[in-house]
Design a protein around this motif. Structure first.
Motif, PDB file in Angstrom:
ATOM      1  N   PRO A 259       0.840  -1.201   0.000  1.00 15.34           N
ATOM      2  CA  PRO A 259       0.000   0.000   0.000  1.00 15.34           C
ATOM      3  C   PRO A 259       0.872   1.247   0.000  1.00 15.34           C
ATOM      4  CG  PRO A 259      -0.040  -1.072   2.158  1.00 15.34           C
ATOM      5  CD  PRO A 259       0.684  -1.995   1.224  1.00 15.34           C
ATOM      6  N   GLU A 260       0.285   2.373  -0.350  1.00 15.90           N
ATOM      7  CA  GLU A 260       1.065   3.579  -0.620  1.00 15.90           C
ATOM      8  C   GLU A 260       1.967   3.987   0.539  1.00 15.90           C
ATOM      9  OE1 GLU A 260       0.427   8.220  -2.054  1.00 15.90           O
ATOM     10  OE2 GLU A 260      -1.297   6.910  -1.721  1.00 15.90           O
ATOM     11  N   GLN A 261       1.451   4.015   1.776  1.00 11.88           N
ATOM     12  CA  GLN A 261       2.250   4.484   2.898  1.00 11.88           C
ATOM     13  C   GLN A 261       3.439   3.560   3.150  1.00 11.88           C
ATOM     14  OE1 GLN A 261       2.114   7.472   4.673  1.00 11.88           O
ATOM     15  NE2 GLN A 261       4.115   6.629   5.234  1.00 11.88           N
ATOM     16  N   ASP A 262       3.192   2.233   3.118  1.00  9.04           N
ATOM     17  CA  ASP A 262       4.284   1.281   3.317  1.00  9.04           C
ATOM     18  C   ASP A 262       5.301   1.379   2.190  1.00  9.04           C
ATOM     19  OD1 ASP A 262       3.128   0.372   5.635  1.00  9.04           O
ATOM     20  OD2 ASP A 262       2.108  -1.323   4.690  1.00  9.04           O
TER      21      ASP A 262
ATOM     22  N   ILE B  40      10.693   3.070   0.232  1.00 12.17           N
ATOM     23  CA  ILE B  40      11.461   3.956  -0.642  1.00 12.17           C
ATOM     24  C   ILE B  40      12.393   4.841   0.182  1.00 12.17           C
ATOM     25  CG2 ILE B  40      11.288   5.935  -2.198  1.00 12.17           C
ATOM     26  CD1 ILE B  40       8.748   4.650  -3.348  1.00 12.17           C
ATOM     27  N   ALA B  41      11.874   5.387   1.270  1.00 14.12           N
ATOM     28  CA  ALA B  41      12.701   6.228   2.136  1.00 14.12           C
ATOM     29  C   ALA B  41      13.855   5.428   2.726  1.00 14.12           C
ATOM     30  CB  ALA B  41      11.836   6.821   3.253  1.00 14.12           C
ATOM     31  N   MET B  42      13.589   4.168   3.086  1.00 16.20           N
ATOM     32  CA  MET B  42      14.639   3.317   3.641  1.00 16.20           C
ATOM     33  C   MET B  42      15.742   3.087   2.608  1.00 16.20           C
ATOM     34  SD  MET B  42      14.270  -0.522   5.218  1.00 16.20           S
ATOM     35  CE  MET B  42      14.192  -1.406   3.652  1.00 16.20           C
ATOM     36  N   TYR B  43      15.366   2.815   1.353  1.00 13.89           N
ATOM     37  CA  TYR B  43      16.350   2.553   0.303  1.00 13.89           C
ATOM     38  C   TYR B  43      17.088   3.808  -0.128  1.00 13.89           C
ATOM     39  CZ  TYR B  43      15.778  -2.397  -0.701  1.00 13.89           C
ATOM     40  OH  TYR B  43      15.816  -3.764  -0.630  1.00 13.89           O
ATOM     41  N   GLU B  44      16.456   4.955   0.024  1.00 18.30           N
ATOM     42  CA  GLU B  44      17.091   6.196  -0.401  1.00 18.30           C
ATOM     43  C   GLU B  44      17.950   6.814   0.690  1.00 18.30           C
ATOM     44  OE1 GLU B  44      13.903   8.608  -1.865  1.00 18.30           O
ATOM     45  OE2 GLU B  44      13.995   7.708  -3.887  1.00 18.30           O
TER      46      GLU B  44
ATOM     47  N   ASP C  99      17.966  -3.847  11.598  1.00 18.42           N
ATOM     48  CA  ASP C  99      16.497  -3.876  11.666  1.00 18.42           C
ATOM     49  C   ASP C  99      15.889  -3.605  10.298  1.00 18.42           C
ATOM     50  OD1 ASP C  99      16.459  -4.471  14.350  1.00 18.42           O
ATOM     51  OD2 ASP C  99      16.200  -2.377  15.006  1.00 18.42           O
ATOM     52  N   ASP C 100      16.487  -2.684   9.544  1.00 18.24           N
ATOM     53  CA  ASP C 100      15.998  -2.409   8.184  1.00 18.24           C
ATOM     54  C   ASP C 100      16.116  -3.654   7.311  1.00 18.24           C
ATOM     55  OD1 ASP C 100      15.414   0.260   8.721  1.00 18.24           O
ATOM     56  OD2 ASP C 100      17.417   0.944   8.122  1.00 18.24           O
ATOM     57  N   VAL C 101      17.241  -4.350   7.424  1.00 18.16           N
ATOM     58  CA  VAL C 101      17.453  -5.558   6.634  1.00 18.16           C
ATOM     59  C   VAL C 101      16.409  -6.616   6.981  1.00 18.16           C
ATOM     60  CG1 VAL C 101      19.027  -7.488   6.178  1.00 18.16           C
ATOM     61  CG2 VAL C 101      19.913  -5.142   6.258  1.00 18.16           C
ATOM     62  N   ARG C 102      16.202  -6.835   8.271  1.00 19.82           N
ATOM     63  CA  ARG C 102      15.195  -7.822   8.692  1.00 19.82           C
ATOM     64  C   ARG C 102      13.803  -7.430   8.210  1.00 19.82           C
ATOM     65  NH1 ARG C 102      18.690  -8.293  13.309  1.00 19.82           N
ATOM     66  NH2 ARG C 102      17.724  -6.481  14.297  1.00 19.82           N
ATOM     67  N   HIS C 103      13.480  -6.142   8.307  1.00 21.23           N
ATOM     68  CA  HIS C 103      12.172  -5.669   7.854  1.00 21.23           C
ATOM     69  C   HIS C 103      12.023  -5.850   6.342  1.00 21.23           C
ATOM     70  CE1 HIS C 103       8.500  -3.417   7.743  1.00 21.23           C
ATOM     71  NE2 HIS C 103       9.025  -2.412   7.047  1.00 21.23           N
ATOM     72  N   GLY C 104      13.084  -5.544   5.595  1.00 26.70           N
ATOM     73  CA  GLY C 104      13.032  -5.705   4.143  1.00 26.70           C
ATOM     74  C   GLY C 104      12.833  -7.148   3.735  1.00 26.70           C
ATOM     75  N   ILE C 105      13.553  -8.064   4.393  1.00 26.41           N
ATOM     76  CA  ILE C 105      13.393  -9.491   4.102  1.00 26.41           C
ATOM     77  C   ILE C 105      11.967  -9.940   4.395  1.00 26.41           C
ATOM     78  CG2 ILE C 105      14.061 -11.808   4.861  1.00 26.41           C
ATOM     79  CD1 ILE C 105      16.912 -10.744   5.237  1.00 26.41           C
TER      80      ILE C 105
END
Length: 385
Positions: free
Chosen positions: A304-307, A312-316, A323-329
């Protein structure tokens, strides 16, 4: 060494075992990083350390590219028909087993060169489960700058040296065949360089259009990965077996392009579902690097748009935490992006199978090719598919 690809041995046309490929690569690489009359001073010691690191960097791996080149060579030879009144092993053929083994090894040496440069670009710590060479050389010389520079030189020596390996292997071949092999090999290197440019360029792509990102990423897979992983090995093996360059290229593209893209998709999936001990790389390394690829595009497409904006903000951002890596996986799994990659791999594998079925080889040659090609995507296709 002729028994590795002999036409009348049992099993018929068996490929060279990985141990033979490995030992030959070590010998070839040792010959590339040499110099005379340096004495016993610092320069000689550093060159010796670089030589050892080049050999270490070249060691390991499944040797799929070399195995595929040898399989294509064997498959091409089997397609040759014995003249009436002769037996199979009396059929004349271009090239010899030792020469083809060296051409196959040259592909692997070039791959090491590409990985060396890749690790510098990505600032990677691990390669095949060991410290990447620029890390090891930085430690040895106590200088990050010198270690990085030495690592760059290793990559350059291996890349140019791989051409010399092919040239030497072609020395006894007919001139036209030798020229075709060298042209195919250098074209492979050019395509990989283009692929690396595209791989860097895609990092500048906006993440707001997942479909465009998918298209751009698949183009990177074609140029950076498929070109030397699957297309060139098949092309070189077929040319060495006596096929003309044009038909060898056409066959290699029809089989190798979908297979190479599927292989890279599978490698990216392993980054999410694999284990560092098996892959030689940290799990989630692509996420940590902020790699723009198909898995990310499919994840963004499903959110969904917000997620989606949060990802996108995380990758940029400049970096990504554990924690970002675990969340992305977790997102790549929960959104079905991983399953979508499996579907893509299976579709591409069926395309590869149809291409193998349609080429001008006999049934045994097709079987040889199919079995080696299957190893490139074994994590994602059901047994017997």
């Amino acid at each position: 060494m002729d028994t590795l690809v002999t036409m009348n041995s049992a099993p018929r046309s068996a490929p060279a075992p990985v141990a033979d490929i490995e030992s030959r690569i070590a010998a070839l690489v040792a010959q590339l990083v040499t110099a005379t009359d340096l004495g016993n001073g610092t320069c000689s010691q550093v060159l010796g350390s670089v030589r050892e690191q080049a050999i270490t960097s070249s060691a390991g791996g499944k040797r799929l590219r070399a195995s595929l080149a040898l399989a294509a060579f064997n498959a091409g030879r089997l397609a040759q028909k014995a003249p009436e009144g002769t037996v199979d092993h009396e059929v004349s053929w271009a090239g010899a087993a030792d020469e083809m083994l060296d051409i196959a090894c040259a592909i692997e040496v070039f791959q090491t060169a590409a990985l060396v440069h890749d690790d510098i670009i990505d600032d990677s710590d691990l390669r095949r489960g060991k410290p990447s060479a620029h890390r090891a050389l930085s430690t040895l010389t106590h200088s990050a700058a010198i270690g990085r520079g030495l690592r760059l030189m290793i990559g350059d020596i291996l890349a140019t040296g791989s051409i010399d390996i092919v040239r030497n292997a072609c020395a006894s071949m007919p001139q036209k065949q030798a020229q075709s092999l060298l042209a195919a090999f250098t074209n492979m290197q050019r395509e990989v360089s283009i692929g690396q440019i595209l791989d860097l360029a895609i990092e500048l792509s906006p993440l707001t259009d997942p479909q465009e990102l998918t298209t751009a990423s698949l183009n990177v897979f074609r140029w950076k990965t498929a070109s030397y992983t699957t297309i060139a090995p098949i092309e070189l093996g077929l040319i060495a077996s006596g096929r003309d360059a044009a038909s060898a290229r056409a066959m290699a593209l029809s089989i190798g392009e979908p297979l190479g893209i599927a292989f890279q998709l599978a490698d990216d999936v392993l980054d999410v579902v694999g284990y560092s001990a098996n892959t030689g790389k940290p799990v989630g390394g692509d996420i940590r690097e902020g790699k723009r690829a198909v898995l990310l595009a499919d994840t963004l497409q499903a959110l969904p748009e917000q997620d989606r904006n949060d990802v996108i903000a995380m990758y940029e951002s400049d970096s990504r935490s554990d924690d970002d890596v675990r969340h992305g996986i977790a997102l790549m799994k929960s959104t079905g992006a991983v399953e979508r990659s499996y579907e893509r791999i299976n579709q591409l594998w069926h395309e590869t199978g149809r291409a193998i079925d349609s080429i001008d080889l006999d049934d045994e040659g097709k079987h040889i090719l199919r079995e080696v090609c299957r190893k490139f995507v074994s994590i994602a296709i059901p047994q017997g598919a």
